[in-house]
Design an enzyme around this catalytic site. Structure first.
Site, PDB file in Angstrom:
ATOM      1  N   HIS A 109      49.932  36.758  46.357  1.00  0.00           N
ATOM      2  CA  HIS A 109      49.748  37.683  45.154  1.00  0.00           C
ATOM      3  C   HIS A 109      50.176  37.207  43.914  1.00  0.00           C
ATOM      4  O   HIS A 109      51.107  38.222  43.186  1.00  0.00           O
ATOM      5  CB  HIS A 109      50.454  38.911  45.453  1.00  0.00           C
ATOM      6  N   THR A 145      44.284  39.137  41.913  1.00  0.00           N
ATOM      7  CA  THR A 145      45.729  39.657  42.031  1.00  0.00           C
ATOM      8  C   THR A 145      45.585  40.947  40.806  1.00  0.00           C
ATOM      9  O   THR A 145      45.220  40.741  39.799  1.00  0.00           O
ATOM     10  CB  THR A 145      47.049  39.027  41.736  1.00  0.00           C
ATOM     11  N   GLU A 146      45.858  42.019  41.118  1.00  0.00           N
ATOM     12  CA  GLU A 146      45.781  43.293  40.154  1.00  0.00           C
ATOM     13  C   GLU A 146      44.508  43.378  39.545  1.00  0.00           C
ATOM     14  O   GLU A 146      44.411  43.776  38.478  1.00  0.00           O
ATOM     15  CB  GLU A 146      47.205  42.983  39.197  1.00  0.00           C
ATOM     16  N   LEU A 147      43.626  43.015  40.027  1.00  0.00           N
ATOM     17  CA  LEU A 147      42.134  42.879  39.679  1.00  0.00           C
ATOM     18  C   LEU A 147      42.021  42.301  38.360  1.00  0.00           C
ATOM     19  O   LEU A 147      41.187  42.568  37.611  1.00  0.00           O
ATOM     20  CB  LEU A 147      41.608  44.488  39.508  1.00  0.00           C
ATOM     21  N   TRP A 301      43.847  46.050  36.269  1.00  0.00           N
ATOM     22  CA  TRP A 301      43.856  47.518  36.516  1.00  0.00           C
ATOM     23  C   TRP A 301      45.096  48.096  36.337  1.00  0.00           C
ATOM     24  O   TRP A 301      45.407  49.450  36.489  1.00  0.00           O
ATOM     25  CB  TRP A 301      43.364  47.886  38.008  1.00  0.00           C
TER      26      TRP A 301
END
Length: 443
Positions: A109, A145-147, A301
């Site tokens: 991540h 990771t996290e869009l 995002w």
């Protein structure tokens, strides 16, 4: 017909210990095992178990009419193996169903796509191997990771072998004349399809569901269904409902009615032939890309800006990430699996997220997730650990180099002895057939 693409991100970081200056050089454990275990067990009880059991039931009740897609970070899967192997079995059962899909992400991540291409590819390889081992799956699609996504990251994702990627459906980046409910493609790589998140509809569940001050509270399955019906006008093809899995039970507690909502919503939609649930890969296969989507700066995002300022928006975050990646050369030179794994766990994006100093509603979200009293405490503990890790690497490298030198000296000595032995053997006089005694006897 409009497709519904239900996607859940599942992740848990390995949170670090409070590491003070006096701890540097002691090489104590960097990660708070008791806290990580208790948090995992709490979230498992509130979310992973009840949501997983409900989804398994829905997938089996509607084998042809309900589909979901997951991605699970490698750190979540490792915690599953450590703290609750039975839970892992539940998700292995879910992913084995034909109407469920799991897609790839970075194993730890991390923010490697922004910082270190080589590490980005390494973590994808690790994650692929993990998914193959645990689920016997070779993922076809990717979410970073996290869009976090940009044109450059798209090139890397395509280079890694993926042809589908999820990203935030932020209007400023949606191609002119289109909306977030269509599939797009990379501006230079037409075969890389981009599936945008329907962020308004997704955030209604993920963030606003239990907000009693929200004008649409309470949100019922019927009301949500009616909102989706407005997209049946021929101008929308799919709805990307992408969200953190912890939406169900952890962020929105059970007493808000979120599980009943999920059950009723899926059941309603499964019997409505105007909609069809699809996995991420199916959505990409069933819809042509409508236009190139240019993303000239990293999009995510997170927070109201939808950029990367949640992780790299201030000087302490920048300093922390520079320091940790600076250690890479020594870490890899040492080639110690345990230390490489410690270093990779320190790359997890959450550590930088805790150092965010934003105010207002974004700041409240950061505080909600952070185990620290302040961003500065998160930073100090983190850099103290990095200093300790640097010292530990230097010590181990010295020992390794010393051992290597000793081996070289020993090899040289052994080679010298062998050479001397060979010389000794060559100068020795040939053995006579008769001993002096026998000659004397003859005389």
């Amino acid at each position: 017909m409009v497709a519904i693409c239900f996607y859940f991100e599942v992740h848990q970081p390995f949170r670090i210990n409070h590491y003070r200056i006096k701890d540097i050089s002691k090489h104590n454990s960097y990660f708070n095992d008791s806290s990580n275990k208790s948090i995992f067990e709490k979230v498992a009880k509130k979310c992973y178990w009840p949501a997983g059991l409900l989804l398994a039931s829905l997938l089996k009740r509607h084998p042809n009419d309900f589909k979901v897609t997951f991605s699970m970070s490698g750190t979540f899967l490792e915690q599953c193996e450590l703290y609750d192997p039975k839970l892992l079995e539940l998700y292995q059962d879910i992913i084995s169903l034909p109407n469920a899909e799991i897609i790839c992400e970075t194993s730890h991540h991390s923010l490697a796509a922004l910082w270190d291409e080589e590490e980005f590819f390494s973590q994808i390889k690790i994650q692929k191997n993990k998914l193959k081992k645990l689920f016997n799956v070779e993922p076809k699609a990717f979410r970073n990771t996290e869009l976090i996504y940009s044109d450059n990251i798209g090139r890397l994702i395509h280079k890694a072998g993926f042809q589908v990627c999820l990203l935030e459906g932020w209007e400023p980046f949606i191609p002119e004349g289109w909306n977030t409910h269509h599939v797009f493609h990379h501006p230079e790589i037409s075969e890389l399809k981009l599936l945008p998140k329907s962020y308004k509809l997704s955030d209604d569940l993920a963030f606003r569901f239990s907000n009693r001050g929200w004008e649409s509270w309470p949100l019922t399955a019927d009301k949500y269904h009616s909102w989706l019906e407005k997209l049946l006008d021929g101008n929308h093809e799919f709805i990307g409902l992408f969200m953190d899995y912890e939406t169900f039970g952890e962020h929105q507690w059970a007493d808000t009615g979120i599980f009943e909502f999920l059950d009723h919503f899926v059941t309603n939609m499964a019997f409505d032939s105007r909609f069809q649930f699809m996995t991420v890969s199916e959505t990409a296969q069933n819809f042509s890309s409508r236009a190139p989507m240019n993303v000239d700066r990293p999009l995510s995002w997170a927070d109201t800006e939808r950029d990367i300022s949640a992780w790299l928006g201030n000087r302490i975050q920048e300093d922390a990430i520079q320091r940790v990646y600076k250690l890479k050369t020594e870490i890899m030179l040492l080639d110690d699996k345990e230390i490489i794994e410690e270093w990779r766990k320190l790359l997890t994006s959450d550590h930088f997220y805790y150092m965010c100093i934003k105010w207002s509603s974004d700041g409240d979200v950061h505080k909600y997730f952070s185990p620290f009293d302040s961003p500065y405490e998160a930073y100090l503990d983190y850099v103290n650990i990095l200093e300790d890790l640097e010292i530990k690497c230097a010590e181990k490298l010295r020992i390794k180099n010393l051992a290597q030198k000793n081996i070289e000296i020993l090899n040289k000595e052994t080679a010298g002895e062998n050479l001397e032995c060979e010389k000794t053997t060559q100068v020795s006089p040939p053995r006579k057939n008769s001993s002096p005694a026998s000659v004397k006897m003859v005389n």
